[in-house]
Scaffold this active site. Sequence first.
Site, mmCIF file in Angstrom:
data_model
loop_
_atom_site.group_PDB
_atom_site.id
_atom_site.type_symbol
_atom_site.label_atom_id
_atom_site.label_comp_id
_atom_site.label_asym_id
_atom_site.label_seq_id
_atom_site.Cartn_x
_atom_site.Cartn_y
_atom_site.Cartn_z
ATOM 1 C CG HIS A 176 -1.718 1.213 1.445
ATOM 2 N ND1 HIS A 176 -3.034 1.317 1.058
ATOM 3 C CD2 HIS A 176 -1.399 2.414 2.009
ATOM 4 C CE1 HIS A 176 -3.487 2.521 1.364
ATOM 5 N NE2 HIS A 176 -2.512 3.209 1.954
ATOM 6 C CD GLU A 177 1.968 3.317 3.700
ATOM 7 O OE1 GLU A 177 2.113 4.423 3.120
ATOM 8 O OE2 GLU A 177 1.006 3.071 4.433
ATOM 9 C CG HIS A 224 0.143 6.115 -0.552
ATOM 10 N ND1 HIS A 224 -0.938 6.801 -1.051
ATOM 11 C CD2 HIS A 224 -0.269 5.569 0.631
ATOM 12 C CE1 HIS A 224 -1.962 6.674 -0.225
ATOM 13 N NE2 HIS A 224 -1.580 5.921 0.803
ATOM 14 C CD GLU A 239 -4.831 6.368 2.503
ATOM 15 O OE1 GLU A 239 -4.576 5.167 2.735
ATOM 16 O OE2 GLU A 239 -3.944 7.242 2.436
#
Length: 293
Positions: A150-151, A154, A225
């Site tokens: 997930h990071e 980003h 998100e």
Amino acid sequence: MAKRIFLFILTNVLVLTTIMIVLSVLGLNSYITPSGNIDFMLLLGFSAVVGFSGSFISLAISRWMAKKLMGVKVIDPNGSMNDYERNLVERVHRLVRAAGLSHMPEVGIYNSPEVNAFATGPSKRRSLVAVSTGLLERMDDDAVEGVLAHEVAHIANGDMVTMTLLQGVVNTFVVFLSRIAAWAVAQLVDEDKAMIVHFIAIFVFQIAFSILGSIVVFAYSRYREFHADRGGADLAGKDKMIHALESLKANVKRVDTRQDTIASMKISGGTKKKLLFSTHPDLDERIRRLHAK
């Protein structure tokens, strides 16, 4: 929740005010013509300088500030590492390669019982992925993999830069509209009171428009998100990403959102009822959307 919103808006207003004071001292805020009217083009240029300056300064120091505020210990991939650290760095680097990024981010750990992680940095070349000790202690390997994916998503999506540009646009309109509204109010009072009324009105309208502008910024933050969840699912697998979010949900009471500038960069902000002013969507909704993906 109200305190977090207040601190976020107050910080933004203070940054804008500081930049405006500097520009005023330099004589670069003369958007009122000798006849007492507004030169809208000059005002728009002034507003853009003020609005984007604060955002880009924040972006430039974001990685440094995150390290200082959170006490992040950056792992040297070429130095001495224990198995714990080596495994973390190798995982991040593997996900970064899978995402097609050409530069490896810094990888760090910060000492906190919270179960969370974040990514930040001024560019894809100069980024940071940091995880809490609480996350590494309480999550299993698959959940950690999902969080890291997930990071990395980003970073691959360029979310830090996009958020900066959006905040710059919002700040520009906040400065622009607050001055027009303040000028209009000042026209309603006697000339000897106009200057002080204009000054006070600028501050009041700037706070009011900042609140409205923050709704736009928070809405985009929630959108990114969802997008990072999908990117994390592509990198680590949908099951691992869902498992990561479910693990975060189970540990929602161990999510620290006290530092607002950092909280908006973390994978979880906890479950929120007042979503209009939340940087993160509800975890149940994020899990539902991944199941439907």
